[in-house]
Scaffold this active site. Structure first.
Site, PDB file in Angstrom:
ATOM      1  N   LYS A 100     -43.104  15.994  -8.126  1.00  0.00           N
ATOM      2  CA  LYS A 100     -42.928  16.511  -9.484  1.00  0.00           C
ATOM      3  C   LYS A 100     -43.805  17.742  -9.675  1.00  0.00           C
ATOM      4  O   LYS A 100     -44.945  17.786  -9.183  1.00  0.00           O
ATOM      5  CB  LYS A 100     -43.308  15.392 -10.458  1.00  0.00           C
ATOM      6  CG  LYS A 100     -43.096  15.648 -11.928  1.00  0.00           C
ATOM      7  CD  LYS A 100     -43.473  14.368 -12.683  1.00  0.00           C
ATOM      8  CE  LYS A 100     -43.294  14.487 -14.184  1.00  0.00           C
ATOM      9  NZ  LYS A 100     -43.649  13.206 -14.858  1.00  0.00           N
ATOM     10  N   SER A 174     -40.265  11.603 -17.803  1.00  0.00           N
ATOM     11  CA  SER A 174     -40.287  13.038 -17.588  1.00  0.00           C
ATOM     12  C   SER A 174     -40.047  13.417 -16.127  1.00  0.00           C
ATOM     13  O   SER A 174     -39.816  14.584 -15.815  1.00  0.00           O
ATOM     14  CB  SER A 174     -41.637  13.606 -18.054  1.00  0.00           C
ATOM     15  OG  SER A 174     -42.715  13.029 -17.313  1.00  0.00           O
ATOM     16  N   SER A 198     -42.511   7.412 -17.485  1.00  0.00           N
ATOM     17  CA  SER A 198     -41.853   8.501 -16.767  1.00  0.00           C
ATOM     18  C   SER A 198     -41.548   8.191 -15.314  1.00  0.00           C
ATOM     19  O   SER A 198     -40.770   8.904 -14.679  1.00  0.00           O
ATOM     20  CB  SER A 198     -42.714   9.775 -16.843  1.00  0.00           C
ATOM     21  OG  SER A 198     -42.831  10.210 -18.175  1.00  0.00           O
TER      22      SER A 198
END
Length: 616
Positions: A100, A174, A198
């Site tokens: 990420k 996320s 997330s």
């Protein structure tokens, strides 16, 4: 176009059991060992799948092909020279992965999905470095909800990340890009982060496993924080076995991270489970999500030894509300620091409005919220004291991208109903794929336990994933606890505690790890004891006429050793045992009185050989 090397997640429920061979780390390693493919070919296939995909929104930056080819050429040479031994030295050898883009990788921009915030990372995050040292090959960095603020995957200037199965639906956030890259078969695993869910919501929405460890178990050093006191680095993989292998590598104490820790681990549960479930689960009117969860509960409840125990959920919902409607929103503002005020107009408007709410809170509010959280945490501990873990839907509903854009805050808040409370209560969680929804969308359940329950959850999660049609992996996971970061003791076993024997569960539940199958020094005799249930041998050291007896050496946390010793019945006991290599360890021995009427079975050389001889 999908990679011909890495299997994507199944496109429809009926495809769930028909994945191609390279959907896991052991399967790709088997292909390497059989010389069916080289690391260079696998990595280039992964790169080609990314570049040919029509999912450009998944990635923010990618590693150049020439860099990847240089790295994989080194791996090719290692495989030629060392063969399968390289997999033991580097457990993630040649495995393509993604991270990420709020996680630092040296020399690559870290954007947190905000171009004005972007900076070139000077060093690589602690967890990423451990994975690379274990042989994993980084393919690039993935999209996310800006500053990791959101559970929807649409709050990014790099584009809304579309769901891997139905592009009109959200991918979850996320960690949207990280999950979707795995689900599309572009990489075999990825790292996300998890503050409010997330690392779990995107797993559920993309038919993946999402492992959210105990806070601090995997260092957050080198991660752009959302709420630093709550943030966790999370793992996305196709199955629990892979997620646990990655966690074993990524976990480790980081002295440079003030929140890194080595919590004592709970052992696995080898019998049945007492599972807490929400008494009145909330689905916000989504009947398909409700029916999928009910079907999943039915499957779980039919497993041998499993009992389901409804518990009231308002306490956990109140904790969840603290995260965005309490002063923890100010911690998100603190994470952005001085960037917020001069660049607010350059931020995603929804993220900007959330961080802007921090002005409503002061230091008194922060302390009062901590007091309230402490009270709720104690009540939660009492509520769950008689169960092994809690199980909830991972998400209560599954919105479309258009619906989220029309109502960005309310729908995002709904998605956090079963996830927001977990880190505030210092719990570990594991999201796994469960029965599919009637509309062909994935659905999942999440196992939630106290801090340090990571191994227990992984073992249980593997059993549940198998019940939902996944691979049988629970037995392997049971014998593979995390690397020990505490005092341990070695214990030699010769009979009913051997791997696969009736009492081996006592070692597994004590957090034991099998170190070696070996033998004693040649000064012991082995006896089949009379009238024992289950049957057991007795080991006796003798001055003459002894032989080497087959044993296994297990390593246990010292804090659990006393409980193992206390469970040993007479005439057996724990003493000191000499191994063939001259090492002295603790081991099972037998009182002389217990050998009266026992059958001398020394000539068989071990308990397993004796059982085999008597059963054939």
């Amino acid at each position: 176009m999908q990679s011909p090397i890495i299997s994507p997640a199944p496109a429809m429920p009926e495809a769930a059991n028909n994945k191609r061979d390279a959907s896991s780390i052991p399967e790709l390693h088997a292909s390497y060992a059989a010389r069916q493919i080289t690391p260079s070919e696998a990595i280039d296939a992964s790169r080609a799948a990314i570049e040919s995909s029509e999912r450009g929104e998944v990635w923010i930056s990618r590693i150049a092909r020439d860099v990847l080819m240089r790295q994989s050429a080194v791996l090719d040479a290692m495989l030629r020279e060392e063969g399968e031994a390289v997999f033991r030295k580097m457990p993630l050898f040649g495995i393509p992965f993604a991270v990420k883009d709020n996680i630092d990788v040296a020399g690559i921009p870290t954007t947190a999905a905000c171009p004005d915030y972007a900076r070139i990372a000077e060093s690589t995050a602690f967890a990423v470095a451990r994975l690379q040292q274990a042989g994993a090959v980084l393919m690039g960095k993935t999209n996310l909800d800006q500053f990791a603020t959101g559970l929807v995957g649409v709050r990014s200037p790099y584009g809304a990340v579309r769901n891997a199965f139905k592009p009109e639906h959200v991918s979850g956030g996320s960690s949207s890009g990280s999950a979707t890259a795995v689900a599309l078969g572009q990489v075999l695993f990825s790292l996300g982060t998890d503050t409010a869910g997330s690392g779990r919501i995107p797993a559920a929405f993309n038919h993946l496993v999402g492992l959210k460890p105990t806070r601090g178990l995997i260092s957050a050093g080198g991660v752009v924080p959302a709420c630093r006191t709550l943030d966790c680095v999370s793992i996305f993989a196709n199955d629990v076995g892979d997620a646990w292998r990655i966690a074993q590598t990524a976990a480790g104490y980081d002295p440079a991270d003030g929140y890194s820790r080595t919590p004592p681990m709970l052992g696995v549960k080898c019998g049945g489970y007492r599972i807490a479930v929400p008494e009145h689960p909330e689905f916000y009117g989504d009947r398909r999500a409700q029916r999928a969860f009910e079907q999943s509960l039915k499957t779980i409840g039919e497993l041998p030894g499993v009992s389901l125990h409804p518990v009231p959920f308002p306490l956990f919902a109140e904790v969840a509300q603290l995260l965005y409607q309490g002063p923890w929103v100010a911690e998100r503002r603190a994470a952005v620091g001085d960037f917020f005020a001069p660049h607010a107009d350059r931020m995603d408007p929804v993220v900007r409005s959330i961080l802007g709410q921090s002005d409503r809170f002061n230091a008194v509010d922060a302390f009062n919220a901590q007091y309230r959280l402490a009270d709720l945490r104690r009540r939660a501990e009492h509520l769950l004291k008689d169960v092994d873990f809690m199980l909830t839907p991972t998400a209560p509903t599954f919105p479309t991208i258009d619906a989220v854009r029309a109502d960005p805050v309310a729908l995002n808040s709904q998605l956090g109903y079963y996830t927001n409370f977990v880190n505030l209560l210092d719990m570990a969680a594991l999201a796994i794929p469960a029965h599919w929804r009637e509309d062909g969308l994935p659905a999942g359940v999440t196992l939630i336990g106290p801090a340090g329950s990571d191994h227990r959850l992984a073992h249980a999660g593997a059993r549940l994933q198998e019940a939902f049609g996944g691979k049988a992996q629970a037995d392997v996971i049971a014998a593979e606890p995390l690397p020990f970061n505490e005092a341990t003791v070695k214990l030699a076993v010769a009979g009913a505690h051997l791997h696969g024997q009736p009492l081996n569960w006592q070692l597994l539940e004590a957090g034991g790890r099998l170190l070696a199958a070996t033998s004693t020094s040649p000064e012991y005799r082995l006896y089949a004891l009379a009238a024992c249930e289950p049957p057991k041998p007795g080991l006796a050291r003798v001055a003459t006429g002894g032989a080497a007896i087959a044993v296994e050496v297990w390593e246990l946390p010292l804090r659990n050793f006393g409980a193992v010793v206390a469970a040993v019945p007479a005439p057996l006991g724990i003493g000191s045992l000499m191994l063939q290599n001259g090492e002295c360890v603790k081991g099972f021995i037998c009182e002389p009185a217990g050998l009266e009427g026992a059958l001398d079975i020394t000539l068989h050389g071990g308990w397993r050989a004796y059982l085999h001889a008597t059963q054939t």
